[in-house]
Design an enzyme around this catalytic site. Structure first.
Site, short mmCIF file in Angstrom:
data_model
loop_
_atom_site.label_atom_id
_atom_site.label_comp_id
_atom_site.label_asym_id
_atom_site.label_seq_id
_atom_site.Cartn_x
_atom_site.Cartn_y
_atom_site.Cartn_z
N GLY A 1 -29.76 8.74 -16.75
CA GLY A 1 -29.24 10.06 -16.47
C GLY A 1 -28.46 10.10 -15.17
N GLY A 2 -27.97 8.93 -14.73
CA GLY A 2 -27.13 8.90 -13.54
C GLY A 2 -27.83 9.32 -12.27
N SER B 1 -29.31 2.56 -18.47
CA SER B 1 -28.34 3.20 -17.59
C SER B 1 -28.91 3.27 -16.16
CB SER B 1 -27.97 4.57 -18.13
OG SER B 1 -26.82 5.07 -17.49
#
Length: 498
Positions: A130-131, A215
């Site tokens: 989710g960055g 991610s």
């Protein structure tokens, strides 16, 4: 008296039943009671693993005198749900928008085999992406039940960590004290320690713990290896579409939000920000379009990471690392939906393929058992957009076996590939050095046909081998790719977007 006797009897029977089924487990903070969602899997969710005040390092959760009912997810950490982030969540069919948010969010979730099955299992600790801006363990796609149901000798753990301005504020006040303010990474450390100290009572083996993430979660796992080069707890790493995360020393975002909420750049700025309601801060982050990257503190994120990588100054445990074939598909669509803007043809190579290759090669050079994959599966039920191919995060439903959340039926090839990927991930968790060799996976050599291509059209339910050097051919001109990226602007890379 008869009623009292009946109540006592019922309570005793319930207590004995819970003990016999393994649904009451002791932790260092007190007993927790879970559930049996299916006969073969125990579930314990929402257990506090730490507590933390705003912009302070996590501390052990307080001890409890009563049994904690681990039957519902804890609050999610405060999210940055900007327009682009919401579009991303929608495109992947996520349900993480309407979760309850608070700063009291450091909880952990465990799926372990029922006590009639093998105990002392390998442990897989999941870190969501989710960055570093949004994300939560309270998403159906991250439930570990199906992995544990369909595979023996494994326990799955997920947890929440702090995000955006709450996770890495980049405040000059803390920087001047030479303290780490990557609080989300400190939360990961606390979760690893909690699992190590408590997982044996849930049927897990504290000597067989691996990290796996996607991610930003993958980047966090990568950061863990550099921050803890001599760690003895984590025995393996699976990095899905993320390596070293972007970091900054620039307090611009912090000052922008501080000014927006009435905390000017004065000596009292930090104490002023500590008193602002979390929802006010959250809204200010979104309205000012501020991005809070990890902070380069030389404690958890290092200014000389490239040198450390080249010299082997990291936790040298076996690794699976890789990316998806068309990572950028979803970012292109998000840009089109939010801004009706440009496409980003180089994100896949620059942000994911090349970095995965570099991370793999750095480990190979120092003799670390390393496997590299590229996920190439394309299935119609994974996204609400049929034009998306093997996009960023498209492998997650297959890793967790949660593809059945879609209204579109899964294809037989998808079901088979999910089972195969789970088998590979679990085999690695059981035995990080030898598990994948038993499946016929060659250790990675960039100059040989050792790249594991998952879901390739030639074998949609398994793997075929490819050449890593060929895949990375464009990476030799990374300077050109970076120049193009600057011209296009707005790249959504780990630590900057999803």
């Amino acid at each position: 008296m008869k009623l009292l006797f009946t109540l006592v009897t019922v309570a005793l029977i319930a207590g004995v039943h819970s003990q016999l089924t393994g649904l009451v487990v002791h932790t260092q903070q007190g007993d927790v009671a879970g559930t049996l969602p299916i006969p073969t899997v125990r579930q314990f969710i929402g257990i506090p693993y730490a507590t933390a005040k705003r912009w302070e390092a996590p501390q052990p959760a307080p001890r409890r005198n009563s049994v904690f009912r681990a039957t519902s997810f804890g609050d999610s950490c405060v999210q940055t749900l900007s327009a682009s982030n919401i579009q991303f969540i929608n495109l992947v069919g996520g349900d993480g928008i309407n979760v309850t948010e608070s700063e009291n969010c450091l909880s952990i979730n465990i799926w372990s085999p029922s006590i009639r099955r093998k105990q002392g299992t390998a442990v897989m600790l999941w870190i969501y992406g989710g960055g570093f801006a949004f994300g939560t363990s309270n998403i159906n796609g991250y439930h570990g039940q199906n992995i544990v149901r369909d595979n023996d000798d494994v326990t799955v753990v997920t947890f929440n960590y702090r995000l955006n301005i709450f996770g890495q504020p980049g405040t000059p006040q803390l920087a001047s004290e030479s303290k780490s303010q990557n609080f989300g990474l400190l939360d990961l450390d606390a979760a690893v320690n909690w699992v190590h100290d408590n997982i044996a009572n849930f049927g897990g083996d504290p000597s067989r713990i691996i990290l796996f993430g996607q991610s930003a979660g993958s980047a966090a796992a990568d950061a863990y290896t550099f921050a803890h080069p001599h760690d003895t707890i984590v025995k393996g790493i699976i990095e899905q579409s993320g390596t070293g995360a972007n970091a900054t020393l620039n307090p611009t975002a912090w000052n922008t939000v501080a000014n927006a909420v009435g905390c000017a750049s004065t000596a009292a700025q930090f104490s002023c920000m500590q008193t602002v309601p979390f929802r006010t801060l959250e809204n200010a982050v979104i309205s000012t379009n501020s991005a809070f990257n990890l902070v380069m503190d030389d404690i958890t994120v290092f200014s000389d990471t490239a040198t450390r990588a080249a010299t082997g100054n990291f936790l040298q445990v076996p690794m699976i690392g890789g990316s998806t074939a068309q990572e950028a598909d979803i970012f292109v669509v998000v840009q089109e939906l939010v801004t009706l803007g440009f496409t980003i043809p180089v994100v896949t190579e620059l942000g994911f393929t090349c970095s995965a290759g570099i991370a793999a090669v750095n480990r190979v050079k120092v003799g670390v058992p390393t496997w590299r994959y590229q996920y190439q599966g394309i299935f119609p039920d994974i996204s609400i957009r049929s034009d998306l191919r093997s996009f960023h995060a498209s492998e997650i439903p297959l890793v967790f076996g949660t593809y059945n959340l879609s209204s579109i039926p899964a294809t037989p090839a998808e079901i088979a590939l999910s089972s195969y990927i789970q088998q590979a991930w679990v085999s690695f968790a059981r035995d990080p050095k030898q598990g994948l060799l038993k499946l016929g996976w060659p250790v990675y050599n960039p100059n040989a046909t050792t790249l594991i291509q998952l879901g390739n059209q030639a074998n949609q339910s398994g793997f075929v081998l490819g050449n890593g050097e060929l895949l990375d051919s464009s990476c030799q001109r990374v300077d050109v790719l970076q120049a193009v990226a600057v011209q296009l602007g707005g790249l959504l890379l780990p630590g900057k977007g999803v």
